[in-house]
Scaffold this active site. Structure first.
Site, mmCIF file in Angstrom:
data_model
loop_
_atom_site.group_PDB
_atom_site.id
_atom_site.type_symbol
_atom_site.label_atom_id
_atom_site.label_comp_id
_atom_site.label_asym_id
_atom_site.label_seq_id
_atom_site.Cartn_x
_atom_site.Cartn_y
_atom_site.Cartn_z
ATOM 1 N N TYR A 63 0.700 -1.280 0.090
ATOM 2 C CA TYR A 63 0.005 0.025 -0.066
ATOM 3 C C TYR A 63 1.021 1.268 0.010
ATOM 4 O O TYR A 63 1.662 1.336 0.830
ATOM 5 C CB TYR A 63 -0.827 -0.005 1.311
ATOM 6 C CG TYR A 63 -2.239 0.506 1.113
ATOM 7 C CD1 TYR A 63 -2.787 0.973 -0.253
ATOM 8 C CD2 TYR A 63 -3.008 0.677 2.088
ATOM 9 C CE1 TYR A 63 -4.115 1.597 -0.570
ATOM 10 C CE2 TYR A 63 -4.437 1.240 2.012
ATOM 11 C CZ TYR A 63 -4.840 1.807 0.532
ATOM 12 O OH TYR A 63 -5.964 2.220 0.573
ATOM 13 N N GLU A 65 -0.023 4.881 -0.837
ATOM 14 C CA GLU A 65 -0.758 6.537 -0.746
ATOM 15 C C GLU A 65 0.174 7.330 -0.846
ATOM 16 O O GLU A 65 1.113 7.392 0.216
ATOM 17 C CB GLU A 65 -1.768 6.506 0.201
ATOM 18 C CG GLU A 65 -3.191 5.541 0.104
ATOM 19 C CD GLU A 65 -4.166 6.010 1.051
ATOM 20 O OE1 GLU A 65 -3.868 6.507 1.997
ATOM 21 O OE2 GLU A 65 -5.390 5.381 1.083
ATOM 22 N N ASP A 218 -6.496 13.347 -25.314
ATOM 23 C CA ASP A 218 -6.729 11.941 -24.881
ATOM 24 C C ASP A 218 -6.214 11.189 -25.939
ATOM 25 O O ASP A 218 -7.079 11.082 -26.880
ATOM 26 C CB ASP A 218 -8.178 11.797 -24.568
ATOM 27 C CG ASP A 218 -8.366 10.070 -23.949
ATOM 28 O OD1 ASP A 218 -7.334 9.475 -24.203
ATOM 29 O OD2 ASP A 218 -9.456 9.963 -23.715
ATOM 30 N N THR A 244 -4.466 5.679 -22.115
ATOM 31 C CA THR A 244 -4.271 4.345 -21.332
ATOM 32 C C THR A 244 -2.897 3.692 -21.732
ATOM 33 O O THR A 244 -2.324 4.492 -22.695
ATOM 34 C CB THR A 244 -5.575 3.585 -21.890
ATOM 35 O OG1 THR A 244 -5.524 3.381 -23.288
ATOM 36 C CG2 THR A 244 -6.953 4.334 -21.596
ATOM 37 N N ARG A 253 -3.416 -2.827 -17.953
ATOM 38 C CA ARG A 253 -4.386 -1.970 -18.047
ATOM 39 C C ARG A 253 -4.494 -0.636 -17.112
ATOM 40 O O ARG A 253 -4.607 -0.979 -15.971
ATOM 41 C CB ARG A 253 -5.855 -2.638 -17.836
ATOM 42 C CG ARG A 253 -6.093 -3.827 -18.940
ATOM 43 C CD ARG A 253 -7.308 -4.534 -18.855
ATOM 44 N NE ARG A 253 -8.375 -3.396 -19.306
ATOM 45 C CZ ARG A 253 -8.840 -3.479 -20.153
ATOM 46 N NH1 ARG A 253 -8.439 -3.796 -21.376
ATOM 47 N NH2 ARG A 253 -9.951 -2.574 -20.425
#
Length: 469
Positions: A63, A65, A218, A244, A253
């Site tokens: 984790y 953050e 984009d 992406t 992905r």
């Protein structure tokens, strides 16, 4: 002193094949489907074994953050290095100067990248303009219908779409400029999910500057082509670029957000802080470190000469597919392509995109129904979207795509026959397709053809014979 594994933890070192046979077998079946199909969905690709290994690694346990050097948890010394490597490689892959551009590599997907970019650039109810969905745009560019605001970008911001010319299929820049002079947007978005032509970024920059608006590209579909200089460079004109990482870039992905850097007090001087804050804590929690590592691997590959050759072949294959379909008398939107997309208008032959998509599923050809300009229904669109990225990753060349076009042509002929007997309803068409001996025979040909090409990322021979269906 060593300890034995407690009874409640015995499952933790058991391979998937033993621990969960149902999921294991479904994965094997999906592997075989990918190997056996002609994959023509423009938003898909086959990534590498190395990317898959990074994406399925122990990094998923951590984790993290926050950003490198500013985490809310301890134990991130290796994660920080991985994320910084990924950021460095992202700039290198697109030939960007780190003094002028920065990048956030944490977005979980392209959609979250776009909404985070909008969150960083805009206040609620600010005005945006993006390409309309029926014109080939994307949901996240402000799509709404007359009855419903479909995307969160339309819910939280005021959206006025621009469109393609209904005759040519090209973006109508003149109309865009006229509407912008009335609407006065705060942000103009360029980019699409079903547009086969190049973008006039200089023209869009001019329109944005007339209203003091941001310009955001984009490039989700074309980022691999941009990185390899096989598409125009939006970084010369845009304030923010999102993408992406799993389409032409051939990674896992996920999403990326690039932003301009500038000295304090100049335009865009605070974009880095605003974009990073929008990603976390505004819209996401802890980043997916395994995916960031996989992105880093893909970006290293994207900077290689081999990838540039791949991207060039993707474009050549798209032209070959488009030309082969046109030679059979079919209508291609804009009469061709500049990238990896071929948008096929089926309306002249009386078959909907929905029926063609369903039939192709039965033929081991995967593509997707898609609206074409002038369509009135998104549920029964008039066309299908084809892409060449995935099959190029399987070493298809131009002549192979001519063969693919022949399979598609034969599929259309079957579809017309089935519709003549089954009628117009999709459900009746599906029943007819399922029982058609002609469909089964063509599927066998398609699969045999697909099996003659290599498969990246995994060894198809490892799929147990009992699961090859």
């Amino acid at each position: 002193m060593s300890h034995t594994v407690d009874s409640w933890n015995t499952c933790l070192n058991v391979p998937l094949e033993v621990e969960d046979k149902e999921i294991y077998e479904l994965i094997q079946q999906e592997k075989w489907r990918q190997y056996s199909c002609l994959e023509l969905i423009a938003s898909e690709n086959f990534t590498s074994q190395a990317v898959m290994e990074a994406n399925g690694s122990a990094l998923t346990n951590k984790y993290s953050e926050g950003l490198p050097g500013a985490r809310y948890y301890g134990g991130n010394e290796h994660i920080d290095v991985i994320e910084n490597v990924c950021r460095t490689r992202a700039l290198a892959a697109f030939n960007l100067d780190a003094q002028k551009w920065g990048v956030n590599v944490q977005p979980y997907s392209g959609s979250t990248a776009n909404f985070s970019a909008l969150t960083g650039l805009l206040a609620p109810h600010d005005r945006i303009m993006g390409l309309d969905l029926p014109s080939g745009g994307h949901l996240t560019h402000g799509y709404a219908t007359a009855k419903k605001k479909v995307s969160s970008s339309a819910i939280y911001f005021e959206s006025l779409p621009y469109q393609v010319d209904m005759t040519t299929g090209y973006v109508d820049y003149d109309k865009l400029e006229q509407n912008a002079s009335l609407f006065r947007p705060k942000l103009i978005i360029c980019g699409a999910s079903a547009y086969a032509r190049e973008w006039d970024y200089a023209r869009l920059r001019k329109v944005a500057d007339q209203h003091g608006a941001y310009l955001m590209a984009d490039i989700a579909h074309i980022s691999g082509l941009v990185a390899s200089s096989e598409a125009a460079n939006p970084f010369e004109y845009c304030d923010v670029v999102t993408t992406t990482t799993h389409k032409t870039l051939r990674g896992p992905r996920a999403g990326l957000i690039f932003f301009r850097r500038a000295p304090k007090g100049e335009k865009n001087w605070d974009l880095e802080e605003r974009i990073n804050f929008a990603v976390f804590p505004s819209n996401q929690g802890g980043p997916h470190n395994n995916t960031i590592a996989a992105i880093a691997v893909a970006l290293k590959q994207a900077a290689s000469p081999a990838f540039k050759a791949y991207a060039k072949q993707v474009r050549a294959n798209a032209v070959a597919l488009s030309d082969a379909l046109k030679a059979k008398g079919y209508k291609i939107v804009t009469d061709g392509t500049d990238n990896h997309i071929v948008l096929w208008d089926l309306r002249p032959i009386g078959i909907t995109g929905s029926k063609m998509e369903k039939l192709c599923d039965y033929l081991a050809i995967t593509l997707n129904k898609n609206a074409v300009h002038g369509d009135s229904s998104a549920l029964t669109p008039g066309g299908v979207r084809l892409g060449t990225s995935a099959l190029t990753s399987r070493s298809f060349k131009e002549a192979d795509f001519v063969k693919v076009a022949e399979f598609l042509h034969r599929g259309v002929e079957i579809a017309i026959k089935l519709q003549s007997t089954a009628g117009k309803l999709l459900k009746d068409f599906i029943v007819a397709a399922e029982s058609s001996e002609e469909v089964k025979a063509l599927k066998a040909e398609v699969e045999a053809f697909a099996h003659s090409f290599p498969m990246p990322g995994f060894d198809p021979s490892s799929v147990p014979a009992a699961l090859r269906h």
